[in-house]
Write a protein that holds these residues in place. Structure first.
Motif, short mmCIF file in Angstrom:
data_model
loop_
_atom_site.label_atom_id
_atom_site.label_comp_id
_atom_site.label_asym_id
_atom_site.label_seq_id
_atom_site.Cartn_x
_atom_site.Cartn_y
_atom_site.Cartn_z
N GLY A 30 0.81 -1.22 0.00
CA GLY A 30 0.00 0.00 0.00
C GLY A 30 0.84 1.27 0.00
N SER A 31 2.08 1.15 -0.47
CA SER A 31 2.93 2.33 -0.52
C SER A 31 3.28 2.62 -1.98
CB SER A 31 4.22 2.09 0.27
OG SER A 31 4.94 1.01 -0.32
N VAL A 32 3.70 3.84 -2.25
CA VAL A 32 4.15 4.20 -3.60
C VAL A 32 5.43 5.02 -3.47
CG1 VAL A 32 1.84 4.23 -4.62
CG2 VAL A 32 2.75 6.31 -3.57
N THR A 33 6.14 5.20 -4.57
CA THR A 33 7.26 6.14 -4.49
C THR A 33 6.76 7.52 -4.87
OG1 THR A 33 7.93 5.58 -6.73
CG2 THR A 33 9.08 4.46 -4.96
N VAL A 63 0.15 5.31 0.86
CA VAL A 63 -0.87 6.08 0.14
C VAL A 63 -1.71 6.89 1.13
CG1 VAL A 63 -2.92 5.94 -1.31
CG2 VAL A 63 -0.93 4.49 -1.79
N ASP A 64 -2.09 6.26 2.26
CA ASP A 64 -2.93 6.97 3.23
C ASP A 64 -2.25 8.22 3.74
OD1 ASP A 64 -4.75 5.00 2.89
OD2 ASP A 64 -4.25 3.90 4.73
N ASP A 65 -0.95 8.11 4.00
CA ASP A 65 -0.18 9.27 4.46
C ASP A 65 -0.16 10.36 3.40
OD1 ASP A 65 1.45 10.85 6.02
OD2 ASP A 65 3.30 9.86 5.36
N ILE A 66 0.04 9.95 2.15
CA ILE A 66 0.12 10.92 1.05
C ILE A 66 -1.19 11.67 0.88
CG2 ILE A 66 0.34 11.13 -1.46
CD1 ILE A 66 2.33 8.70 -1.22
N ILE A 67 -2.30 10.95 1.01
CA ILE A 67 -3.61 11.59 0.87
C ILE A 67 -3.74 12.70 1.92
CG2 ILE A 67 -6.11 11.23 1.09
CD1 ILE A 67 -5.30 9.66 -1.25
N ILE A 68 -3.34 12.39 3.16
CA ILE A 68 -3.43 13.39 4.22
C ILE A 68 -2.52 14.58 3.92
CG2 ILE A 68 -2.90 13.83 6.67
CD1 ILE A 68 -3.69 10.80 7.12
N ARG A 69 -1.31 14.26 3.47
CA ARG A 69 -0.34 15.32 3.20
C ARG A 69 -0.77 16.20 2.02
NH1 ARG A 69 4.46 15.23 5.72
NH2 ARG A 69 4.86 13.46 7.10
N LEU A 70 -1.37 15.61 1.01
CA LEU A 70 -1.85 16.42 -0.11
C LEU A 70 -2.96 17.36 0.38
CD1 LEU A 70 -2.01 13.89 -3.08
CD2 LEU A 70 -0.68 16.01 -3.02
#
Length: 572
Positions: free
Chosen positions: A539-542, A556-563
């Motif tokens: 569930g991760s991406v670069t 991905v979950d972290d990225i959504i929050i950060r975006l």
RNA sequence: GCGGGCAUGGUCUAGUGGUUAUGACAGCAGGUUCCCAACCUGCUAACCCGGGUUCAACUCCCGGUGUCCGCACCA
């Protein structure tokens, strides 16, 4: 020269990638008109949004929106019709162009009443000489009004109108509504963004001189006797100012805005404040502060409506270009509209700290005497007596009615007495300070300042280092391969990102990953998320950062929050 | 608006009074590679518009439009 051809490479890229393209090209194109393509329109919209957010951050500033079609009477009042209906004549000797009516000054009684044919006739009949070279050979005079004329309604009832040459007049038209909206208290302002039209004689330089262009203007109404408190330190660094070379501060000054105001280089505090705010905005949208300067207009350059004007100029491939004008329009517009329209609502109210009591001596008319004696002139005389500033020492005296007739005022018509008038405040015409932005010119310079041509493994490589706030996409999702479920996962991630308010996402699965990174870099997408085999398991991406091409792995979950909260940088 | 140069796929370009009109890059499809414009195969796609000269015009001529350069203009 390394920069040889940079502008044409930039222009090619903008066309190729759908940022800015010539309009109506399949019909041969029209000079001075451009399209924003699928990438450019998004950049432009975000610049405009950013502009509105910036200026409506001032208390008591609201956005309004008015028609682009404007009746002739409005533009007559503003001076645009009169100022630009001039005919121009070109000297065949030295090719200089002069206002035709000016050539006839002293020759003809009212040269400005003549039409084109009469002007030419008078010029040749009187053998007018060129003020520059002395030749008396003139080309045919041509009208030079830069406004697009149109008419409202059909056939005989049509009413003359123009496409607006600036958005400002719409704001003046709404002054009464704004005054009510803001509870009749100054200062307040209105912003408006939208199209303006000028039928340029010969547009050149692509985006720089357009016939239809995007403007963003604020009209900020103030009481000239108590200008608002301002914060000049919101742009703390120094800026480059070029005051009027004819004025007391010739030459280039590198100063902070607060110093510029204290030293008198910038005369008006509100103007200085807006200069600082302009600088702040330009940096926010990613312009290079080192390529910005402010130049004050000299007297002859000043628009007909302005008393002081500073241009903000940006340095780019076309040299120094005026992109913002900050003008003190004083009470010119409101006063003009009050006179032309007959409206009395174009004023502000200045409440006195305590009521003022004025006592003055008056000659109070005695109606029962004046009425029968003067008959139809009685009411006029009564009015004039009330307006009398200086009372005559003795009676009788002669009152001039202004139409040539004179009435003798005798002892029995009036009583001399002292009246007390209590006033709680007074009406005045507000002054207006106007920052006016040419959005297309700003977009062009953003592209120019951020178009980086670098070398990557021996190849030419271009990066558009746009700030995320104005990038065409915030993020692009790239499946390493569109197979084994990576494509599906990428589409799922894109859908989730798309739901974040204010975030624009793109997805691209064609060709090699390196090529897709290059495409993102070229149009300025700041972040790329690559979905690979590990993504399917963890569930991760670069996450790839455009400006240094660094990559980190994140959930991905972290990225959504950060975006959503704008903390993508925190990943690195 | 004046004078001069230019106008060929999405981009940059070669070239000719009769051609199937170059090539590169980009794009699309497939293969290959498995994180930075790689490679292989195939494909899509162009002579600015109008008139004239000519048997025949993308090519020559005239006009228009666009574009670039200089002059002028640019509240």
């Amino acid at each position: 020269m390394e920069n040889e051809g940079r502008m044409s490479r930039l222009a090619s890229m903008l066309r190729r990638r759908g940022v800015i393209l010539p309009s109506f090209e399949m019909y041969g194109g029209v000079s001075g008109l451009v399209d924003y393509g699928p990438v450019g329109a998004s950049i432009k919209r975000r610049v405009v949004d950013c502009w509105i957010d910036h200026w409506t951050g001032i208390p008591n500033v609201r956005e309004i929106d008015s028609p682009t079609i404007t009746p002739e009477s409005v533009l007559q009042a503003s001076g645009h019709v009169g100022e630009f209906n001039d005919h121009m004549s070109e000297c065949k000797g030295c090719k200089r162009v002069f206002r035709s009516d000016h050539l006839l000054e002293g020759v003809h009684e009212n040269p400005d009443t003549l039409d084109a044919a009469k002007l030419d006739d008078e010029i040749s009949r009187n053998g007018v000489c060129c003020p520059s070279c002395g030749s008396s050979e003139w080309g045919i005079s041509s009208p030079m009004n830069l406004m697009f004329r149109t008419s409202i309604g059909a056939m005989g009832n049509a009413r003359a109108a123009y496409m607006r040459p600036e958005t400002a007049q719409g704001m003046f038209m709404l002054y009464p509504a704004l005054f009510r909206h803001f509870r009749q208290k100054l200062p307040f302002g209105a912003v408006q963004t939208g199209k303006g039209y000028r039928n340029e004689i010969s547009p050149r330089q692509g985006m720089i001189r357009l016939r239809e262009f995007n403007m963003a203007e604020m009209e900020y109404f103030i009481d000239p006797e108590s200008p608002p408190e301002v914060d000049l330190d919101r742009w703390g660094s120094e800026a480059v100012l070029l005051p009027d070379p004819e004025g007391p501060f010739p030459g280039e000054h590198r100063v902070s805005f607060s110093k510029a105001f204290e030293s008198g280089i910038v005369r008006h505090p509100t103007v200085a404040w807006f200069l600082a705010m302009t600088m702040e905005f330009l940096e926010k949208v990613g312009l290079d502060p080192g390529k910005v300067r402010f130049r004050q207009h000299g007297g002859s350059e000043m628009a007909h409506y302005a008393s002081d004007c500073w241009d903000c100029e940006l340095l780019g491939e076309h040299g120094w270009i005026e992109c913002v004008g900050i003008a003190n329009r004083t009470c010119h517009d409101l006063l003009a509209h009050e006179e032309h329209s007959g409206s009395s609502q174009l004023r502000g109210w200045r409440q006195f700290d305590s009521p003022r009591v004025d006592s003055r001596d008056v000659l109070a008319p005695i109606g029962s005497v004046i009425g029968p004696k003067l008959k139809d002139k009685a009411s006029e005389v009564t009015e004039l007596l009330g307006e009398l500033q200086e009372l005559p020492d003795s009676l009788p005296f002669n009152l001039d009615l202004g139409d040539g007739s004179v009435v003798q005022i005798t002892e029995e018509m009036v009583t001399r007495k002292t009246v007390e008038v209590t006033s709680h405040g007074e009406y005045f015409t507000p002054h207006v300070i106007e920052p006016a932005f040419g959005i297309d010119r700003i977009v062009w310079h953003i592209l120019d300042h951020n178009f980086r041509e670098v070398e990557k493994e021996g190849e030419n490589y271009t990066i558009l280092s746009l700030n995320q706030e104005i990038a065409p996409f915030d993020v692009s999702v790239l499946p390493l391969f569109d197979k084994d479920g990576m494509g599906e996962m990428a589409r799922g991630i894109a859908t989730r990102i798309r739901e974040i308010k204010g975030i624009v996402v793109d997805i691209d699965s064609s060709r090699s990953i390196g090529r897709r990174y290059a495409r993102c870099d070229e149009i300025g997408v700041p972040w790329a998320l690559t979905v690979d085999h590990t993504s399917l398991e963890e569930g991760s991406v670069t996450v790839r950062r455009r400006d240094d091409q660094l990559q980190v792995r994140a959930l991905v979950d972290d990225i959504i929050i950060r975006l959503a909260n704008g903390t993508m940088e925190g990943l690195f």
